[in-house]
Enzyme design. Structure first.
Site, PDB file in Angstrom:
ATOM      1  N   THR A  73      71.608 -14.979  48.309  1.00  0.00           N
ATOM      2  CA  THR A  73      72.538 -14.503  49.339  1.00  0.00           C
ATOM      3  C   THR A  73      73.716 -13.778  48.683  1.00  0.00           C
ATOM      4  O   THR A  73      74.117 -12.703  49.140  1.00  0.00           O
ATOM      5  CB  THR A  73      73.011 -15.677  50.226  1.00  0.00           C
ATOM      6  OG1 THR A  73      71.848 -16.265  50.819  1.00  0.00           O
ATOM      7  CG2 THR A  73      73.940 -15.213  51.328  1.00  0.00           C
ATOM      8  N   ASN A 161      59.106 -14.648  53.216  1.00  0.00           N
ATOM      9  CA  ASN A 161      59.246 -16.090  53.094  1.00  0.00           C
ATOM     10  C   ASN A 161      58.494 -16.870  54.171  1.00  0.00           C
ATOM     11  O   ASN A 161      58.073 -17.991  53.950  1.00  0.00           O
ATOM     12  CB  ASN A 161      60.725 -16.495  53.112  1.00  0.00           C
ATOM     13  CG  ASN A 161      61.506 -15.797  54.192  1.00  0.00           C
ATOM     14  OD1 ASN A 161      61.412 -14.590  54.361  1.00  0.00           O
ATOM     15  ND2 ASN A 161      62.281 -16.543  54.947  1.00  0.00           N
ATOM     16  N   GLN A 191      60.894 -14.434  46.877  1.00  0.00           N
ATOM     17  CA  GLN A 191      59.615 -15.150  46.989  1.00  0.00           C
ATOM     18  C   GLN A 191      58.570 -14.612  46.020  1.00  0.00           C
ATOM     19  O   GLN A 191      57.491 -15.189  45.890  1.00  0.00           O
ATOM     20  CB  GLN A 191      59.087 -15.085  48.437  1.00  0.00           C
ATOM     21  CG  GLN A 191      59.990 -15.735  49.468  1.00  0.00           C
ATOM     22  CD  GLN A 191      60.056 -17.260  49.347  1.00  0.00           C
ATOM     23  OE1 GLN A 191      59.237 -17.895  48.673  1.00  0.00           O
ATOM     24  NE2 GLN A 191      61.058 -17.868  50.001  1.00  0.00           N
ATOM     25  N   SER A 211      66.460 -15.980  43.350  1.00  0.00           N
ATOM     26  CA  SER A 211      67.050 -17.286  43.641  1.00  0.00           C
ATOM     27  C   SER A 211      66.347 -18.363  42.810  1.00  0.00           C
ATOM     28  O   SER A 211      65.115 -18.455  42.838  1.00  0.00           O
ATOM     29  CB  SER A 211      66.867 -17.575  45.132  1.00  0.00           C
ATOM     30  OG  SER A 211      67.362 -18.844  45.438  1.00  0.00           O
ATOM     31  N   HIS A 213      66.343 -21.717  43.125  1.00  0.00           N
ATOM     32  CA  HIS A 213      65.790 -22.925  43.748  1.00  0.00           C
ATOM     33  C   HIS A 213      64.458 -22.699  44.445  1.00  0.00           C
ATOM     34  O   HIS A 213      63.852 -23.632  44.966  1.00  0.00           O
ATOM     35  CB  HIS A 213      66.813 -23.577  44.701  1.00  0.00           C
ATOM     36  CG  HIS A 213      67.044 -22.871  46.000  1.00  0.00           C
ATOM     37  ND1 HIS A 213      66.468 -23.286  47.169  1.00  0.00           N
ATOM     38  CD2 HIS A 213      67.794 -21.789  46.317  1.00  0.00           C
ATOM     39  CE1 HIS A 213      66.876 -22.492  48.166  1.00  0.00           C
ATOM     40  NE2 HIS A 213      67.679 -21.578  47.671  1.00  0.00           N
ATOM     41  N   THR A 249      83.771 -18.906  36.322  1.00  0.00           N
ATOM     42  CA  THR A 249      83.089 -19.538  35.183  1.00  0.00           C
ATOM     43  C   THR A 249      81.611 -19.722  35.515  1.00  0.00           C
ATOM     44  O   THR A 249      81.264 -20.165  36.614  1.00  0.00           O
ATOM     45  CB  THR A 249      83.753 -20.899  34.863  1.00  0.00           C
ATOM     46  OG1 THR A 249      85.126 -20.646  34.591  1.00  0.00           O
ATOM     47  CG2 THR A 249      83.106 -21.568  33.663  1.00  0.00           C
ATOM     48  N   CYS A 338      66.541 -21.782  57.033  1.00  0.00           N
ATOM     49  CA  CYS A 338      67.860 -21.510  57.627  1.00  0.00           C
ATOM     50  C   CYS A 338      67.793 -21.475  59.141  1.00  0.00           C
ATOM     51  O   CYS A 338      68.793 -21.692  59.811  1.00  0.00           O
ATOM     52  CB  CYS A 338      68.461 -20.209  57.142  1.00  0.00           C
ATOM     53  SG  CYS A 338      67.684 -19.466  55.770  1.00  0.00           S
TER      54      CYS A 338
END
Ligand code: PLP
Length: 540
Positions: A73, A161, A191, A211, A213, A249, A338
């Site tokens: 995102t 997705n 994906q 992404s 995860h 950071t 989502c």
């Protein structure tokens, strides 16, 4: 609880053990800040750059930039901001820019939402327009060709997705080239990573978000590829990390974990090959077909990732299938994670022009390349059991979708905040049961879920199965006349809350429900099932 079988890896994955080790090492030992110039900082910096190198090799970044960000995102956001700032600058200099901001109609919501948001915020006032897809979920290249001259930014995804449909990226590129389009081009590779071979430098793709995860790294880490020479404007400014391209950071545990996943991909000894994934998908397709005769798959299998199946079963709502699978320990979803709470038809399937019954009853099943043969065998067997349970329980599928209590009893935020409907947690439930031996536990799930979850019912208390759909028809006398506490429970706490509100609206005050439902139970529930009390003496 039955052993969990997670077939929802397109929404997220567990963390690869080697990635967990790498993250822990960075948190406990090599915990330096890569911006520090002392030795501990240099070790962190070295780690960050070596992960960047592995990533660049994996996606073929060439001379392009690969930035570490918090997830796709943020990557999408940064890319859209960069492209739209560039379009505004070009326009301010008197150059003509395309009037259209185009996105694939099946794109993840982060894309159209970002386009609309930054378009508005930057005062560009360009037209945000969806590019249609065909019945197989692929972009309509003819329409793209007819718009190509006028596109300022184009956003398409590499793989979807919800359906797993793999886009014809080469075809899109040919269209842009043929039109000599100046469009800045984002391809969402979330994906596709680890499942589709990527060589970004060989394409004219300007931006590609990733992404962690979705591929066995933790949540909160991702990457953004930016082609060499493509416009770039940081979303985050501050300490000047990432050479000023993304301040803040760095998430070093996440970066280290991502590095472990990339190493595993490069070694080729951890994840299953595409060939094996295809054979597993064939077995799942067979199991689903046997369990649910009449099933239709919502995307052509030869155009989809082997790890994603999207299907609809005539007469069975997605809610029914989700509840049934969940009770049997299989986690699937009705679409993207989502939008899971919205229970609306899938906009992805709507864009593909599928009939309404398929868009409202679709479920997605997805697995990852870390699965093994035993996992697939258990998944197929449990799917078979779900089919058998459904047949033997004689569920009336067509009527088993959303429930309609009178509006006065429906849950609302105000009511849900009220003490009278406050849910019990597991400890409070135990207290209620211990304080009154006649306290009644009522499982308001449907009979087929109840049957699929037989293993749930071990020793101890007795739970009565009184499905909410039945309670909806009237409160049985044995319940209406029960003068001891009643606790409703279900899978997630939604239906039990509805049962509670309905009872309260009829003046029954001694009711509570289990907040969060069985899903939040720490282990096997200590309750024994019985069949429901006779319901022939229903009150109205
Ligand atoms: N793009 C696609 C195709 C996705 O599937 C997702 C997550 O579901 C995202 C973007 C957003 O990713 P993240 O959760 O990293 O922000």
């Amino acid at each position: 609880m039955p052993t969990e079988i997670c077939l929802d890896t397109n929404s997220t994955t567990p963390v690869l053990p080697a990635a967990l080790d790498a993250a822990c090492r960075v948190m406990q030992q090599q915990f330096g800040n890569p911006s520090s110039s002392h030795s501990t900082g240099l070790v962190a910096q070295n780690l960050r750059e070596s992960v960047r190198c592995s990533a660049a090799k994996l996606v073929g970044a060439g001379a392009g930039k690969l930035l570490f960000v918090s997830g796709a995102t943020e990557g999408i956001q940064t890319a859209v901001l960069s492209a739209l700032c560039a379009l505004r600058q070009r326009r301010d200099r008197g150059n003509t820019v395309g009037r259209l901001l185009v996105y694939g109609a099946t794109e993840h919501k982060a894309v159209p939402e970002s386009l609309a948001y930054w378009n508005r915020l930057l005062g560009l006032n360009l037209e945000v327009r969806a590019l249609p897809v065909d019945a197989g979920g692929r972009h309509d290249l003819r329409t793209l060709a007819s718009w190509a001259d006028d596109i300022g930014m184009l956003c398409t995804m590499a793989a979807n997705n919800e359906t797993g449909v793999v886009s014809d990226i080469a075809g899109i590129e040919r269209v842009l080239q043929a039109a000599d389009s100046a469009a800045l081009w984002l391809v969402d590779c979330v994906q596709a990573l680890g499942k589709v071979a990527l060589n970004l430098q060989a394409t004219r793709i300007d931006y590609a978000p990733f992404s962690g995860h979705k591929l066995y790294a933790p949540k909160g880490i991702g990457m953004l590829y930016v082609r060499a020479g493509s416009p770039y404007h940081p979303l985050m400014v501050g300490g000047g990390q990432e050479a000023g391209a993304r301040s803040g950071t760095e998430n070093m545990p996440g970066i280290a974990a991502l590095g472990a996943v990339f190493d595993a991909l490069e070694r080729g000894d951890t994840f299953q090959s595409a060939q094996v994934l295809h054979t597993w998908r064939d077995r799942l397709v067979q199991a689903i077909g046997d369990a649910f005769p009449g099933v239709v798959f919502n995307a052509p299998l030869d155009q989809t990732l082997p790890t994603t199946l999207n299907f609809s079963v005539p007469g069975l709502s997605s809610k029914l299938l989700l509840d049934l699978f969940d009770a049997a320990g299989i986690r699937i979803s009705a679409g993207s994670a989502c939008s899971a709470a919205k229970a609306e038809p899938s906009f992805v399937l709507q864009a593909m022009g599928l009939p309404e019954w398929r868009t409202t009853s679709a479920v997605r099943l997805s697995f990852g390349p870390l699965a093994d043969d035993d996992f697939i065998t258990r998944a197929c067997a449990t799917i078979g059991q779900c089919g058998a349970v459904l047949r033997s329980s004689g569920a009336a599928p067509a009527n088993s979708g959303a429930l309609a209590w009178p509006a006065s009893t429906a849950s609302s935020t105000a009511e849900a905040g009220n003490e009278a409907v406050r849910g019990l947690d597991w400890n409070e439930l135990e207290q209620v049961l211990q304080s009154d031996p006649q306290a009644l536990l009522i499982d308001v799930r449907e009979a087929y879920e109840y049957a699929a979850a037989a293993a749930l019912c071990s020793a101890g208390r007795t739970a009565v199965n009184l499905p909410l759909t039945e309670l909806q028809r009237g409160v049985p006398r044995w319940l209406a006349e029960h003068r001891h506490p009643v606790v409703f429970f279900c899978r997630s706490g939604n239906r039990s809350l509805q049962a509670l509100l309905a009872m309260q609206s009829r003046g029954h005050r001694l009711c509570r429900h289990l907040e969060g439902g069985l899903a939040l139970g720490a282990g096997p529930a200590p309750y024994t099932a019985t069949s429901a009390h006779p319901t022939k003496d229903l009150k109205s």
